[in-house]
Design a protein around this motif. Structure first.
Motif, short mmCIF file in Angstrom:
data_model
loop_
_atom_site.label_atom_id
_atom_site.label_comp_id
_atom_site.label_asym_id
_atom_site.label_seq_id
_atom_site.Cartn_x
_atom_site.Cartn_y
_atom_site.Cartn_z
N ARG A 29 19.66 -9.95 19.51
CA ARG A 29 20.61 -10.04 18.40
C ARG A 29 21.79 -9.10 18.60
N SER A 30 21.52 -7.91 19.11
CA SER A 30 22.61 -6.98 19.40
C SER A 30 23.50 -7.53 20.51
N ILE A 31 22.87 -8.12 21.52
CA ILE A 31 23.66 -8.72 22.61
C ILE A 31 24.58 -9.81 22.08
N LEU A 32 24.03 -10.69 21.25
CA LEU A 32 24.83 -11.78 20.71
C LEU A 32 25.97 -11.25 19.83
N THR A 91 15.68 -16.58 20.54
CA THR A 91 16.80 -16.06 19.77
C THR A 91 18.13 -16.38 20.44
N LEU A 92 18.18 -16.24 21.74
CA LEU A 92 19.41 -16.55 22.48
C LEU A 92 19.75 -18.03 22.38
N VAL A 93 18.76 -18.88 22.65
CA VAL A 93 19.01 -20.33 22.66
C VAL A 93 19.40 -20.81 21.26
N ASP A 94 18.75 -20.30 20.22
CA ASP A 94 19.06 -20.73 18.86
C ASP A 94 20.52 -20.45 18.49
N ALA A 95 21.10 -19.41 19.07
CA ALA A 95 22.47 -19.03 18.73
C ALA A 95 23.52 -19.84 19.48
N LEU A 96 23.09 -20.64 20.45
CA LEU A 96 24.04 -21.34 21.32
C LEU A 96 24.41 -22.71 20.77
N ALA A 97 25.60 -23.16 21.13
CA ALA A 97 26.07 -24.48 20.75
C ALA A 97 25.43 -25.55 21.63
#
Length: 271
Positions: free
Chosen positions: A139-142, A178-184
């Motif tokens: 989450r911090s990375i995003l 978490t990473l994948v969920d944030a991606l378009a």
């Protein structure tokens, strides 16, 4: 546009071997110390193919980046667990195809930070940045990456030889999810990670050698590797040894010789 200078590196411990420096030694780099060479040779006494695996893994990253840049039109990359720079780096490949590409490197290691300046020499048309952040805090990375990348447009997230340092119970699947969920939609996930499917005894002994140095190391089966791509469309040829992933995209690779490479690699696309 190139990135802003990274912060000053922290003190580097040269009395203990470090996975990033051992990897650098396998690749023939110069950013390692005798203690890293010692562990590297110890691993090679168990598995003489360790340097081959390091090269094959590096080449997998290069081939995946070429494919995404040339065939899918991806123009944004988020590389987490970057490691010590070894040319050609991801941004050099991606921006060689499309100079306007934006690349964000992420690592939390003072060893990598000490060399991060080499990662910031991108094209004038593109963006190349380095973020100091922990892979276990996606989450911090995003949050930081949003200032550089447009997450409403496709992004390729690369986790190259990272997940075998994070056990499932320590949040490996939460990290990826978490990473994948944030991606378009249209974004891609690029993974490579260690397996014991091909050489179980050699890999077990190698894990023991790293564990003795206080390093977590996890080998995953093909099915366990594939589970990270749940909900994504795997590009051909799916989850395979990194040496066998899209060899037609190779450029400047030497012959690895016979024998297995104990790392799986795969690329998935978010629907």
């Amino acid at each position: 546009m190139t990135g802003t200078p990274p912060p000053a590196p922290q003190q580097i411990d040269t009395t203990r071997p470090h996975p990033a420096r051992v990897y650098d030694w396998y690749l023939g780099g110069k950013d390692n110390y005798p203690v890293d060479e010692q562990l590297g040779r110890q691993i090679m006494a168990i598995d003489s193919g360790a340097p081959r695996a390091a090269r094959a893994n590096r080449w997998f990253m290069q081939r995946a980046t070429r494919l995404l840049s040339r065939e899918t039109g991806i123009r944004q990359f988020l590389d987490i667990g970057t490691g010590i720079p070894t040319e050609p780096n991801l941004h050099q490949i991606a921006q060689g195809t499309a100079p306007e590409t934006r690349v964000v490197y992420v690592d939390n290691d003072p060893i990598v930070l000490a060399h991060a300046g080499a990662l910031l020499r991108g094209t004038p048309e593109g963006v190349t940045e380095y973020l100091q952040a922990d892979a276990r805090d996606p989450r911090s990375i995003l949050e930081q990456a949003r200032g550089i990348l447009d997450l409403d447009r496709p992004v390729a997230v690369s986790l190259i030889a990272l997940l075998h340092f994070i056990a499932d119970e320590d949040g490996a699947h939460d990290l990826v999810g978490t990473l994948v969920d944030a991606l378009a939609p249209g974004s891609c996930l690029v993974l490579s990670a260690m397996t014991a499917d091909f050489e179980p005894e050699n890999v077990r002994r190698g894990i023991d050698a790293y564990t003795a140095q206080g390093v977590t190391l996890v080998a995953r089966s093909r099915a366990e590797m594939g589970a990270f791509f749940t909900g994504l469309d795997l590009l051909e040829p799916g989850v395979v040894s990194v040496a066998d992933w899209r060899p037609e995209l190779a450029e400047g690779e030497s012959d690895l010789g016979p024998g297995p490479v104990s790392l799986y690699g795969a690329v998935g696309v978010k629907r």
